[in-house]
Write an enzyme that holds these catalytic residues in place. Structure first.
Site, PDB file in Angstrom:
ATOM      1  CG  ASP A  32     -65.751  -4.336  -4.804  1.00 45.56           C
ATOM      2  OD1 ASP A  32     -66.662  -4.546  -5.638  1.00 45.56           O
ATOM      3  OD2 ASP A  32     -65.951  -4.243  -3.581  1.00 45.56           O
ATOM      4  CG  ASN A  54     -65.509 -13.091  -1.358  1.00 40.84           C
ATOM      5  OD1 ASN A  54     -66.303 -13.987  -1.150  1.00 40.84           O
ATOM      6  ND2 ASN A  54     -65.403 -12.483  -2.541  1.00 40.84           N
ATOM      7  CE  LYS A 100     -72.473  -1.740  -1.504  1.00 43.04           C
ATOM      8  NZ  LYS A 100     -72.037  -2.807  -0.653  1.00 43.04           N
ATOM      9  CE  LYS A 135     -45.020 -20.663  -3.410  1.00 46.57           C
ATOM     10  NZ  LYS A 135     -44.560 -21.804  -2.657  1.00 46.57           N
ATOM     11  CE  LYS A 181     -73.124  -1.858  -6.735  1.00 43.55           C
ATOM     12  NZ  LYS A 181     -72.282  -3.041  -6.840  1.00 43.55           N
ATOM     13  CG  PHE A 207     -77.639 -10.356  -2.237  1.00 41.31           C
ATOM     14  CD1 PHE A 207     -78.372 -10.843  -3.306  1.00 41.31           C
ATOM     15  CD2 PHE A 207     -77.816 -10.934  -0.989  1.00 41.31           C
ATOM     16  CE1 PHE A 207     -79.276 -11.882  -3.132  1.00 41.31           C
ATOM     17  CE2 PHE A 207     -78.713 -11.975  -0.795  1.00 41.31           C
ATOM     18  CZ  PHE A 207     -79.450 -12.449  -1.863  1.00 41.31           C
ATOM     19  N   PRO A 253     -64.983  -4.856 -13.280  1.00 42.60           N
ATOM     20  CG  PRO A 253     -65.673  -6.291 -14.965  1.00 42.60           C
ATOM     21  CD  PRO A 253     -64.490  -5.935 -14.129  1.00 42.60           C
ATOM     22  CG  ASP A 254     -70.952  -2.893  -9.969  1.00 46.40           C
ATOM     23  OD1 ASP A 254     -71.835  -3.758 -10.160  1.00 46.40           O
ATOM     24  OD2 ASP A 254     -70.832  -2.269  -8.904  1.00 46.40           O
ATOM     25  CB  ILE A 255     -71.348  -8.244 -12.893  1.00 47.15           C
ATOM     26  CG1 ILE A 255     -69.880  -8.648 -13.083  1.00 47.15           C
ATOM     27  CG2 ILE A 255     -72.262  -9.111 -13.749  1.00 47.15           C
ATOM     28  CD1 ILE A 255     -69.513 -10.001 -12.516  1.00 47.15           C
TER      29      ILE A 255
END
Ligand code: PMT
Length: 406
Positions: free
Chosen positions: A279, A210, A337, A289, A341, A323, A305-307
């Site tokens: 995600d 990203n 969120k 390749k 979370k 964030f 995993p959602d740290i």
């Protein structure tokens, strides 16, 4: 008036015409309830008498390195350790050069070498001397070592010239001193930060990634150090220099980031997840390749995993700040969120082509917590980070999180 109560300031005075202003500075510091110990170089005594400074500070002025009486009362190493702040005002070009080269050839330079307290310099010199490449190089070197430069200001000089090199006025130096102590509100606290993107490999040369540059997270790391915290920064691949005083751990993927966070989380009091963690990752990474022989290529992705959520759900979670990067309905999605979370705070920002957030030097945040919120308007990320750290510090102390050692 009492902002500096119980603060111990070692005021160094070096030789220069601005030394006469040190008398007013001592008066202002004492009026703010600081304890002030003056240490003068030999050259400084040509410009202002030790007796004046002794009268104003209420303490015997220290000058000589080998004075048996002074050493018997409090030795130079103890004196260096006594100080909460060493402020040298004025600082001459000569003293900056000696400090830059680690010389210890008088009492003041020796104290600076032996000190553990922060050191701030208020340079004062002729504008050509200040602009001289040697002085500029010394200034950069000292700053890189964490020494603060307060000033110099610009304007008319005692020698009749005009330009940079004026010592800041005593009132400005007092304000900087108060700010310095107020900014140490996280002294003794440990902060773990994630920053930058993660890269999830598709094959040896391609990845899912990203636009995060790491600028926001690195600015936060810097601001936390300035607030006195010990900072661990777990960073995805970015092209940024590590801020001074920060322990940096580089990772590539979300799984690596999760592992490093798990290793360090127990020692930390505050966790801030600024990283743009992917995600999803490819379920399988091709060993070679991938050739473009097929018309269509299907990638199967599996969830990372959602740290942040994992940290917040741990048995004894640190003060946890997430964030939220949104392209629409910022507050609604960020609030969802925060609740989902179960984090203490969330800093929401708009991202995307128009709004910014990613990559740019500027950003704006809305910070949400249970029962409160704060808008931090568009500003350079360094400035914004300082505001966010101030907000986090306020909430952290309000919730009275004990340190991990206590
Ligand atoms: O790096 P810059 O170019 O300066 O840009 C800054 C930024 C836009 C990346 C930053 O301000 C920001 O918004 N960071 C969070 C980006 C993000 O991934 O947001 P999110 O809404 O998708 O994730 C919510 C939170 O969960 C974030 O704290 C994120 O770090 C965390 N998360 C997300 C997924 C995951 N698997 N693990 C996580 O910990």
């Amino acid at each position: 008036m009492f902002e500096l109560k119980e603060k111990r300031i070692l005021l160094g005075i070096t030789g220069g015409i601005a030394a006469y202003k040190a008398a007013e500075l001592v008066r202002l510091l004492r009026r703010s309830n600081a304890e002030v110990q003056v240490v003068m170089t030999q050259a400084a005594t040509e410009f202002i008498t030790p007796l004046t400074l002794q009268t104003l500070s209420g303490r015997r002025v220290r000058q000589a390195f080998f004075d048996p009486n002074d050493e018997a009362s409090i030795g130079h190493i103890d004196l260096a350790r006594w100080a909460d702040l060493i402020l040298i005002a004025p600082t001459s070009a000569d003293f900056m050069a000696r400090l830059a080269h680690g010389l210890a050839n008088d009492l003041l330079s020796t104290l600076c070498l032996a000190a553990t307290a922060p050191i701030a310099l208020a340079p004062a010199m002729n504008q050509q001397m200040w602009l001289n490449p040697a002085t500029q190089a010394n200034a950069k070197l000292l700053q890189a070592r964490g020494i603060k430069l307060w000033g110099p200001g610009d304007g008319e000089q005692a020698c009749g010239e005009t330009g940079p090199g004026r010592m800041l006025e005593p009132a400005e130096l007092l304000a900087q001193t108060i700010k310095q102590f107020n900014s140490q509100l996280l002294a003794g606290q440990c902060v773990l930060l994630t920053a930058g993107p993660t890269q999830e490999p598709i094959d040896p040369v391609r990845f899912i990634g990203n636009r995060s540059s790491g600028k926001m997270g690195f600015a936060l790391a810097q601001a936390f150090v300035e607030a006195g915290a010990q900072v661990y920064l777990i960073s995805g691949p970015v092209a940024l220099a590590t801020p001074t005083g920060v322990t940096r751990i580089d990772v590539g993927t979300a799984i690596e980031m999760q592992q490093r966070v798990t290793e360090h989380i127990n020692r930390c009091d505050i966790f801030v997840a600024c990283a743009a963690v992917a995600d999803y990752r490819p379920k399988a990474t091709a060993a070679q390749k991938i050739k473009k022989s097929r018309e269509q290529l299907d990638l199967i992705l599996t969830r990372n995993p959602d740290i942040l959520a994992e940290v917040a759900a741990s048995t004894v979670p640190p003060f946890t700040v997430g964030f939220a990067a949104e392209t629409e309905q910022l507050i609604k999605h960020a609030e969802e969120k925060r609740r989902l979370k179960r984090v203490d705070m969330i800093a929401a920002n708009l991202v995307g082509a128009e709004q910014g957030g990613f990559e740019r030097d500027e950003n704006a945040l809305t910070v949400l917590w249970e029962g409160g919120s704060k808008n931090l308007p568009m500003a350079r990320k360094e400035k914004l980070a300082q505001s966010l750290v101030a907000t986090i510090t306020e909430r952290y102390h309000a919730e009275k999180h004990p340190t991990k050692d206590s």
